[in-house]
Scaffold this motif. Structure first.
Motif, mmCIF file in Angstrom:
data_model
loop_
_atom_site.group_PDB
_atom_site.id
_atom_site.type_symbol
_atom_site.label_atom_id
_atom_site.label_comp_id
_atom_site.label_asym_id
_atom_site.label_seq_id
_atom_site.Cartn_x
_atom_site.Cartn_y
_atom_site.Cartn_z
ATOM 1 N N LEU A 62 6.798 6.046 68.306
ATOM 2 C CA LEU A 62 7.106 6.613 69.709
ATOM 3 C C LEU A 62 7.897 5.553 70.165
ATOM 4 O O LEU A 62 8.890 6.339 71.216
ATOM 5 N N ARG A 64 10.300 3.702 68.932
ATOM 6 C CA ARG A 64 11.764 3.958 68.465
ATOM 7 C C ARG A 64 12.154 5.471 68.705
ATOM 8 O O ARG A 64 13.734 5.492 69.024
ATOM 9 N N GLU A 65 11.416 6.485 69.125
ATOM 10 C CA GLU A 65 12.173 7.885 69.646
ATOM 11 C C GLU A 65 12.202 7.483 71.221
ATOM 12 O O GLU A 65 12.505 8.695 71.849
ATOM 13 N N ASP A 66 12.024 6.501 71.662
ATOM 14 C CA ASP A 66 12.132 6.253 73.194
ATOM 15 C C ASP A 66 10.991 7.294 73.949
ATOM 16 O O ASP A 66 11.610 7.698 74.934
ATOM 17 N N ARG A 67 9.971 7.369 73.541
ATOM 18 C CA ARG A 67 8.929 8.067 74.332
ATOM 19 C C ARG A 67 7.859 7.117 74.672
ATOM 20 O O ARG A 67 6.710 6.859 74.094
#
Length: 100
Positions: A62, A64-67
């Motif tokens: 999450l 890494r997904e900028d979440r």
């Protein structure tokens, strides 16, 4: 007159009970904090590292997904941490994930 006196006594008693419980909770929190510090020192001295909770790969993904918000929610669900603790942990983890 009796009703007013009784009401004042009840409010006073409730205040006293509340303050007594509050002081006891603060005392127990301080004792728990001291115990945690001592345990951390002991584990550090023995070279024992706390294992990472299962599911942290989801948190890293999450991040890494900028979440970030979803990562904080997942961290809280996995560890049972409070909001501030989870936010700080995810921010620290984000610093290491981005370096990878």
């Amino acid at each position: 007159m009796n009703t007013v006196f009784l009401l004042v006594v009840l409010i006073g008693t409730a205040g006293w009970i509340t303050s007594t419980v509050s002081l006891r909770v603060k005392s127990l929190q301080a004792q728990a904090d001291r115990t945690e510090r001592r345990l951390a020192l002991l584990l550090d001295h023995l070279g024992v590292e706390e294992p990472e909770p299962a599911g942290m790969n989801e948190v890293r993904a999450l991040i890494r997904e900028d979440r970030q918000i979803s990562a904080i929610k997942a961290y809280r669900r996995i560890t049972g941490a409070g909001l501030v603790e989870a936010k700080l942990a995810v921010e620290a983890l984000a610093a290491t994930v981005q370096k990878d």
